[in-house]
Motif scaffolding. Structure first.
Motif, PDB file in Angstrom:
ATOM      1  N   ASN A  30      40.816  11.506 -18.350  1.00 28.39           N
ATOM      2  CA  ASN A  30      41.869  12.144 -17.362  1.00 28.39           C
ATOM      3  C   ASN A  30      41.210  13.556 -17.150  1.00 28.39           C
ATOM      4  N   PRO A  31      41.140  14.007 -16.000  1.00 27.61           N
ATOM      5  CA  PRO A  31      40.701  15.326 -15.567  1.00 27.61           C
ATOM      6  C   PRO A  31      41.521  16.274 -16.022  1.00 27.61           C
ATOM      7  N   ARG A  32      42.708  16.128 -16.344  1.00 28.39           N
ATOM      8  CA  ARG A  32      43.776  16.999 -16.683  1.00 28.39           C
ATOM      9  C   ARG A  32      44.192  17.049 -18.296  1.00 28.39           C
ATOM     10  N   THR A  33      44.583  18.055 -18.774  1.00 24.84           N
ATOM     11  CA  THR A  33      44.918  17.991 -20.170  1.00 24.84           C
ATOM     12  C   THR A  33      46.465  18.726 -20.085  1.00 24.84           C
ATOM     13  N   PRO A  34      47.373  18.348 -21.210  1.00 31.58           N
ATOM     14  CA  PRO A  34      48.491  18.909 -21.381  1.00 31.58           C
ATOM     15  C   PRO A  34      48.782  20.447 -21.356  1.00 31.58           C
ATOM     16  N   LEU A 202      43.276   9.207 -28.333  1.00 32.06           N
ATOM     17  CA  LEU A 202      43.904  10.175 -27.163  1.00 32.06           C
ATOM     18  C   LEU A 202      42.998  10.719 -26.416  1.00 32.06           C
ATOM     19  N   THR A 203      41.694  10.213 -26.503  1.00 34.21           N
ATOM     20  CA  THR A 203      40.413  10.755 -25.492  1.00 34.21           C
ATOM     21  C   THR A 203      40.798  10.566 -24.325  1.00 34.21           C
ATOM     22  N   LYS A 204      41.114   9.318 -23.844  1.00 32.33           N
ATOM     23  CA  LYS A 204      41.459   9.030 -22.444  1.00 32.33           C
ATOM     24  C   LYS A 204      42.487   9.519 -21.733  1.00 32.33           C
ATOM     25  N   LEU A 205      43.799   9.394 -22.115  1.00 36.02           N
ATOM     26  CA  LEU A 205      45.036   9.658 -21.500  1.00 36.02           C
ATOM     27  C   LEU A 205      45.185  11.200 -21.381  1.00 36.02           C
ATOM     28  N   PHE A 206      44.547  12.048 -22.619  1.00 39.66           N
ATOM     29  CA  PHE A 206      44.990  13.400 -22.674  1.00 39.66           C
ATOM     30  C   PHE A 206      43.621  14.377 -22.287  1.00 39.66           C
ATOM     31  N   GLY A 207      42.602  13.557 -21.552  1.00 43.09           N
ATOM     32  CA  GLY A 207      41.297  14.370 -21.426  1.00 43.09           C
ATOM     33  C   GLY A 207      40.581  15.173 -22.356  1.00 43.09           C
ATOM     34  N   ASP A 258      51.844   7.933 -12.881  1.00 38.83           N
ATOM     35  CA  ASP A 258      52.144   7.889 -11.433  1.00 38.83           C
ATOM     36  C   ASP A 258      51.099   8.468 -10.679  1.00 38.83           C
ATOM     37  N   HIS A 259      50.202   9.355 -11.052  1.00 36.42           N
ATOM     38  CA  HIS A 259      49.229   9.707 -10.398  1.00 36.42           C
ATOM     39  C   HIS A 259      48.117   8.684 -10.236  1.00 36.42           C
ATOM     40  N   VAL A 260      47.789   8.180 -11.467  1.00 35.09           N
ATOM     41  CA  VAL A 260      46.742   7.272 -11.492  1.00 35.09           C
ATOM     42  C   VAL A 260      47.186   5.924 -10.792  1.00 35.09           C
ATOM     43  N   ALA A 324      35.736   5.902 -12.125  1.00 31.87           N
ATOM     44  CA  ALA A 324      37.057   6.301 -12.991  1.00 31.87           C
ATOM     45  C   ALA A 324      37.758   6.731 -11.798  1.00 31.87           C
ATOM     46  N   ILE A 325      39.246   6.850 -12.293  1.00 31.23           N
ATOM     47  CA  ILE A 325      40.111   7.457 -11.274  1.00 31.23           C
ATOM     48  C   ILE A 325      40.472   8.889 -11.590  1.00 31.23           C
ATOM     49  N   LYS A 326      40.130  10.127 -10.773  1.00 34.64           N
ATOM     50  CA  LYS A 326      40.320  11.194 -11.217  1.00 34.64           C
ATOM     51  C   LYS A 326      41.403  11.995 -10.298  1.00 34.64           C
ATOM     52  N   ASP A 327      41.172  13.228  -9.872  1.00 28.88           N
ATOM     53  CA  ASP A 327      42.434  13.979  -9.031  1.00 28.88           C
ATOM     54  C   ASP A 327      42.039  13.619  -7.600  1.00 28.88           C
ATOM     55  N   ARG A 328      42.731  13.766  -6.502  1.00 32.26           N
ATOM     56  CA  ARG A 328      42.403  13.352  -5.284  1.00 32.26           C
ATOM     57  C   ARG A 328      41.241  14.219  -4.711  1.00 32.26           C
TER      58      ARG A 328
END
Length: 350
Positions: A30-34, A202-207, A258-260, A324-328
């Motif tokens: 994920n390119p984002r983190t919480p 936790l690596t992938k989902l939480f970046g 939702d984003h992915v 991979a799928i990142k942000d737009r």
């Protein structure tokens, strides 16, 4: 692990780009983190002056809530791969047979071999259809859902039935759910069968691939054995605190899913102008490039500042790449680099 097997073993290739000037689409993170991760990580420095609480009550509680099980069933590990190794260490003996999916994560076969056991490769989409008689010779069966690199998730009912057949055959079932958090599918932790071990990352989902936080889930004697075998202080204080924080951020998880899903569909439609794209439930897409040269495609994308994964390193794939799928904004850079969108240079300039 088996010393003789270690001496004969080798590393396996993975995605991941070290050049900060290259957009990394070879690793599925994920390119984002919480929100709050940076502050919490910094605050954990003071706590790191002491050994962590080896019971990890807060992390166990957050992980248990995330996969809907009791905290007592959670075994903290430094990443999902550590959970996979731990499961194999307590299950496999030299010369045991393990059913390993293909094409799939290359570390499964490597970890089996490190134990001195023998991998028997089975098509990932046929593995859960094996009947009891075909399982009786296997000490372990591994299922990856969603599967890496294809991206499709196992049907939960089929997986549950397979777990039952594994139990009847005396086979341990290891379910790698590294990417399941990107879906709303239930965890195999809900099976509550003694022969089932679940590995989570936790690596992938939480970046946060460098944080190295994950966990295993098991029950009864299998859980007790995992807990005994895990390393003392298996999570550093920053990993335990940040990991618990991330696992409890339901809003972040929902937004990410939702984003992915939206971006994956958009990217798939664009990539299908040039490639045959495999259906996916994961934050990546596997592309069959046909008679195009994979090495030339990788080099061409890299010249435009984008790294994609050479998927020919996966067993059974000879003309494939994975993206991979990142942000737009980053995804648009990917499409341009692959010739199905507006082209930009390595700095994002058109």
């Amino acid at each position: 692990m088996n010393p003789e097997s270690i001496r004969a073993a080798s590393r396996v290739p993975h995605g991941g780009e070290t050049d900060p000037d290259v957009l990394d689409f070879s690793a599925n993170t994920n390119p984002r983190t919480p929100k709050g991760v940076e502050e919490l990580y910094a605050a954990a420095l003071e706590g790191s002056r002491r050994y962590p609480d080896d019971d990890y009550p807060t992390f166990r509680a957050a992980a248990a809530e995330f996969v809907d099980c009791s905290p007592e069933r959670v075994v903290p590990t430094p990443g999902g791969l550590a959970a996979i190794r731990l499961a194999m260490e307590i299950t496999l003996e030299p010369d045991d047979e393990a059913l390993v999916p293909y094409p799939s994560f290359g570390e499964y076969a490597r970890e089996v071999r490190l134990q001195g056991a023998r991998p028997r490769f089975v098509r990932y989409d046929e593995l859960t259809e094996l009947r009891t008689a075909a399982l009786e010779s296997a000490a372990l069966a591994v299922v990856c859902t969603p599967n890496n690199p294809t991206g499709d998730a196992a049907d939960p009912d089929a997986l549950a039935a397979f777990a039952d057949r594994c139990g009847d055959a005396g086979t341990t079932l290891l379910v790698d759910e590294a990417f399941l958090g990107f879906t709303d599918l239930p965890s195999a932790a809900g099976f509550e069968r003694e022969n089932v071990i679940v590995a989570r990352s936790l690596t992938k989902l939480f970046g946060l691939p460098g944080l190295r936080a994950g966990f295993a889930v098991a029950t009864e004697d299998r859980r007790d054995t995992l807990e005994t075998a895990r390393r003392t202080w298996s999570l550093g204080t920053p990993a335990a605190r940040v990991g618990a924080h991330c696992l409890r951020d339901g809003e972040f998880v929902a937004e990410t899913r939702d984003h992915v899903e939206r971006e994956r569909e958009r990217i798939r439609e664009a990539l299908e102008r040039r490639f045959d794209v495999h259906p996916s439930d994961a934050p990546f897409l596997l592309c069959d490039v046909g008679d195009q040269n994979v090495d030339e495609l990788l080099e061409s994308a890299r010249e435009r500042g984008v790294a994609i994964r050479d998927a020919t390193t996966f067993r059974g794939l000879d003309a494939h790449v994975r993206v991979a799928i990142k942000d737009r904004e980053r995804n648009d850079r990917l499409l341009g680099a692959l010739g199905v969108g507006e082209s930009t240079d390595r700095h994002g300039h058109k």
